[in-house]
Design a protein around this motif. Structure first.
Motif, PDB file in Angstrom:
ATOM      1  N   GLY A   1       0.817  -1.212   0.000  1.00  0.00           N
ATOM      2  CA  GLY A   1       0.000   0.000   0.000  1.00  0.00           C
ATOM      3  C   GLY A   1       0.848   1.258   0.000  1.00  0.00           C
ATOM      4  N   ILE A   2       1.958   1.243   0.741  1.00  0.00           N
ATOM      5  CA  ILE A   2       2.849   2.402   0.792  1.00  0.00           C
ATOM      6  C   ILE A   2       3.450   2.680  -0.580  1.00  0.00           C
ATOM      7  CG2 ILE A   2       5.075   3.209   1.690  1.00  0.00           C
ATOM      8  CD1 ILE A   2       4.347   1.685   4.307  1.00  0.00           C
ATOM      9  N   SER A   3       3.905   1.630  -1.264  1.00  0.00           N
ATOM     10  CA  SER A   3       4.535   1.823  -2.569  1.00  0.00           C
ATOM     11  C   SER A   3       3.537   2.362  -3.593  1.00  0.00           C
ATOM     12  CB  SER A   3       5.145   0.504  -3.065  1.00  0.00           C
ATOM     13  OG  SER A   3       4.142  -0.458  -3.330  1.00  0.00           O
ATOM     14  N   LEU A   4       2.293   1.903  -3.537  1.00  0.00           N
ATOM     15  CA  LEU A   4       1.277   2.389  -4.474  1.00  0.00           C
ATOM     16  C   LEU A   4       0.834   3.808  -4.125  1.00  0.00           C
ATOM     17  CD1 LEU A   4      -0.831  -0.868  -4.941  1.00  0.00           C
ATOM     18  CD2 LEU A   4       0.829   0.129  -6.517  1.00  0.00           C
ATOM     19  N   THR A   5       0.833   4.140  -2.830  1.00  0.00           N
ATOM     20  CA  THR A   5       0.499   5.511  -2.422  1.00  0.00           C
ATOM     21  C   THR A   5       1.539   6.497  -2.954  1.00  0.00           C
ATOM     22  OG1 THR A   5      -0.622   4.739  -0.421  1.00  0.00           O
ATOM     23  CG2 THR A   5       0.109   7.039  -0.460  1.00  0.00           C
ATOM     24  N   SER A   6       2.818   6.127  -2.856  1.00  0.00           N
ATOM     25  CA  SER A   6       3.881   6.977  -3.401  1.00  0.00           C
ATOM     26  C   SER A   6       3.734   7.131  -4.903  1.00  0.00           C
ATOM     27  CB  SER A   6       5.251   6.388  -3.088  1.00  0.00           C
ATOM     28  OG  SER A   6       5.766   6.892  -1.891  1.00  0.00           O
ATOM     29  N   LEU A   7       3.351   6.039  -5.567  1.00  0.00           N
ATOM     30  CA  LEU A   7       3.165   6.087  -7.022  1.00  0.00           C
ATOM     31  C   LEU A   7       2.111   7.112  -7.409  1.00  0.00           C
ATOM     32  CD1 LEU A   7       3.744   4.847  -9.838  1.00  0.00           C
ATOM     33  CD2 LEU A   7       1.946   3.170  -9.330  1.00  0.00           C
ATOM     34  N   ALA A   8       1.047   7.208  -6.611  1.00  0.00           N
ATOM     35  CA  ALA A   8      -0.015   8.172  -6.894  1.00  0.00           C
ATOM     36  C   ALA A   8       0.334   9.577  -6.429  1.00  0.00           C
ATOM     37  CB  ALA A   8      -1.316   7.715  -6.228  1.00  0.00           C
ATOM     38  N   ALA A   9       1.035   9.685  -5.286  1.00  0.00           N
ATOM     39  CA  ALA A   9       1.296  11.000  -4.691  1.00  0.00           C
ATOM     40  C   ALA A   9       2.402  11.760  -5.410  1.00  0.00           C
ATOM     41  CB  ALA A   9       1.646  10.841  -3.223  1.00  0.00           C
ATOM     42  N   ALA A  10       3.414  11.051  -5.923  1.00  0.00           N
ATOM     43  CA  ALA A  10       4.566  11.735  -6.518  1.00  0.00           C
ATOM     44  C   ALA A  10       4.176  12.634  -7.698  1.00  0.00           C
ATOM     45  CB  ALA A  10       5.624  10.712  -6.931  1.00  0.00           C
ATOM     46  N   PRO A  11       3.415  12.136  -8.685  1.00  0.00           N
ATOM     47  CA  PRO A  11       3.028  13.043  -9.777  1.00  0.00           C
ATOM     48  C   PRO A  11       2.097  14.157  -9.336  1.00  0.00           C
ATOM     49  CG  PRO A  11       1.980  10.891 -10.045  1.00  0.00           C
ATOM     50  CD  PRO A  11       2.987  10.751  -8.959  1.00  0.00           C
ATOM     51  N   ALA A  12       1.275  13.914  -8.310  1.00  0.00           N
ATOM     52  CA  ALA A  12       0.392  14.970  -7.810  1.00  0.00           C
ATOM     53  C   ALA A  12       1.213  16.119  -7.234  1.00  0.00           C
ATOM     54  CB  ALA A  12      -0.554  14.406  -6.756  1.00  0.00           C
ATOM     55  N   ILE A  13       2.288  15.789  -6.513  1.00  0.00           N
ATOM     56  CA  ILE A  13       3.168  16.822  -5.962  1.00  0.00           C
ATOM     57  C   ILE A  13       3.844  17.607  -7.077  1.00  0.00           C
ATOM     58  CG2 ILE A  13       5.309  17.181  -4.657  1.00  0.00           C
ATOM     59  CD1 ILE A  13       4.448  14.816  -2.881  1.00  0.00           C
ATOM     60  N   LEU A  14       4.311  16.896  -8.091  1.00  0.00           N
ATOM     61  CA  LEU A  14       4.980  17.579  -9.200  1.00  0.00           C
ATOM     62  C   LEU A  14       4.017  18.468  -9.974  1.00  0.00           C
ATOM     63  CD1 LEU A  14       7.280  14.703 -10.519  1.00  0.00           C
ATOM     64  CD2 LEU A  14       7.947  16.712  -9.203  1.00  0.00           C
ATOM     65  N   ASN A  15       2.779  18.006 -10.163  1.00  0.00           N
ATOM     66  CA  ASN A  15       1.790  18.811 -10.876  1.00  0.00           C
ATOM     67  C   ASN A  15       1.485  20.105 -10.130  1.00  0.00           C
ATOM     68  OD1 ASN A  15       1.488  17.110 -13.059  1.00  0.00           O
ATOM     69  ND2 ASN A  15      -0.207  15.969 -12.161  1.00  0.00           N
ATOM     70  N   ALA A  16       1.559  20.057  -8.799  1.00  0.00           N
ATOM     71  CA  ALA A  16       1.317  21.269  -8.013  1.00  0.00           C
ATOM     72  C   ALA A  16       2.417  22.300  -8.217  1.00  0.00           C
ATOM     73  CB  ALA A  16       1.205  20.913  -6.531  1.00  0.00           C
ATOM     74  N   LYS A  17       3.598  21.850  -8.648  1.00  0.00           N
ATOM     75  CA  LYS A  17       4.710  22.768  -8.890  1.00  0.00           C
ATOM     76  C   LYS A  17       4.766  23.247 -10.332  1.00  0.00           C
ATOM     77  CE  LYS A  17       7.806  21.101  -5.257  1.00  0.00           C
ATOM     78  NZ  LYS A  17       9.195  20.728  -4.927  1.00  0.00           N
ATOM     79  N   ALA A  18       3.944  22.653 -11.185  1.00  0.00           N
ATOM     80  CA  ALA A  18       3.943  23.029 -12.596  1.00  0.00           C
ATOM     81  C   ALA A  18       2.921  24.131 -12.837  1.00  0.00           C
ATOM     82  CB  ALA A  18       3.615  21.813 -13.463  1.00  0.00           C
ATOM     83  N   ASP A  19       3.279  25.097 -13.654  1.00  0.00           N
ATOM     84  CA  ASP A  19       2.340  26.146 -14.061  1.00  0.00           C
ATOM     85  C   ASP A  19       2.779  26.684 -15.418  1.00  0.00           C
ATOM     86  OD1 ASP A  19       4.369  28.139 -13.674  1.00  0.00           O
ATOM     87  OD2 ASP A  19       3.909  28.134 -11.524  1.00  0.00           O
ATOM     88  N   ASN A  20       2.126  27.732 -15.865  1.00  0.00           N
ATOM     89  CA  ASN A  20       2.414  28.290 -17.179  1.00  0.00           C
ATOM     90  C   ASN A  20       3.505  29.351 -17.153  1.00  0.00           C
ATOM     91  OD1 ASN A  20       0.409  26.734 -18.470  1.00  0.00           O
ATOM     92  ND2 ASN A  20      -1.180  28.171 -17.819  1.00  0.00           N
TER      93      ASN A  20
END
Length: 266
Positions: free
Chosen positions: A113-132
């Motif tokens: 469960g921890i490994s799959l949570t990281s798989l989902a959370a990592a791109p979400a964190i990166l998307n929060a840092k992305a903008d135009n």
């Protein structure tokens, strides 16, 4: 995206056939599991090649960089699922009632469960840092840090992508994600990589010993201690926290030489 050739499709199909057949045709239980695991690895390599034109293509993310969260999640999945499948088939072959009555202890399930949570959370964190807010300076900063042509860098806010999957490197597993620490070692990634693969190696050896037992005893997977699951959980928490933290000021001018990298340590 590369078009899958008939040879690649044959490769993927062949690995699936090997995966299905290994526990049935191999008498030695340990080697039956090992061959099943190898078949899963070959299958993933074939899928990665069909999608990105590279054998490690299955680990390449939407930014055309190798992803540590993808790598660790897939490694845990292949290790555990190949063992479950092999144990179930061996139990069927041995006429054991309820062949799927296989117990995995709670810390092992927590690790999955921890490994799959990281798989989902990592791109979400990166998307929060992305903008135009994209500047030529950001592309130049990453270009100098990684010694790559500026046209291969696609900045998006604080993070960046490569223009092609061909540019992905195994060093992406250990380097920073942002424009300001692209050329720096990411300690969050390094500690997670080391801890994850130590635990994978230890549990892999435990499974090897597990398959040396009589088929009637292949009903309870080797236990993982609570301390090991806590260790991995803390490792992933540190990895995600480090990924979420800011790493330098994107407005800082790029370094004047290729031997100087931007500050990425927080």
């Amino acid at each position: 995206m590369p078009k899958a050739s008939s040879g690649t499709l044959f490769w993927i199909l062949g690995s699936l056939i090997l995966f299905i057949a290994a526990p049935v045709i191999i008498e030695d239980q340990q080697f039956a599991w090992l061959l099943t695991l190898v078949a899963m690895i070959i299958f993933c390599m074939g899928v990665g090649y069909a999608i990105n034109g590279r054998l490690n293509g299955i680990f390449i993310d939407y930014r055309n960089r190798l992803s540590l969260s993808k790598l660790q999640a897939l490694c845990w999945s292949m290790l555990i699922l190949s063992a479950i499948y092999t144990a179930a088939l061996l139990r069927i072959r041995g006429d054991i009632p309820d062949p799927l009555e296989i117990t995995l202890n709670e810390p092992l399930l927590a690790i999955m469960g921890i490994s799959l949570t990281s798989l989902a959370a990592a791109p979400a964190i990166l998307n929060a840092k992305a903008d135009n807010n994209v500047t030529a300076q950001a592309a130049q900063q990453v270009s100098q840090a990684l010694n790559k042509p500026v046209e291969d860098i696609i900045p998006a806010g604080k993070i960046f992508s490569f223009s092609s999957a061909e540019l992905a490197s195994w060093l992406d597993l250990f380097r920073g994600e942002e424009n300001t620490n692209a050329g720096s070692a990411d300690l969050g990634k390094i500690q997670q990589f080391v801890i994850t693969f130590i635990l994978l190696a230890i549990y892999g050896m435990s499974l090897w010993d597990f398959f040396s037992h009589p088929v009637a005893e292949l009903n309870t997977f080797p236990d993982v201690s609570d301390h090991m699951s806590w260790l991995l959980g803390i490792s992933h928490a540190g990895y995600l926290a480090y990924k979420a933290a800011p790493h330098g000021d994107a407005s800082t001018p790029p370094p004047s030489t290729n031997n100087t990298t931007s500050s990425g340590a927080g």
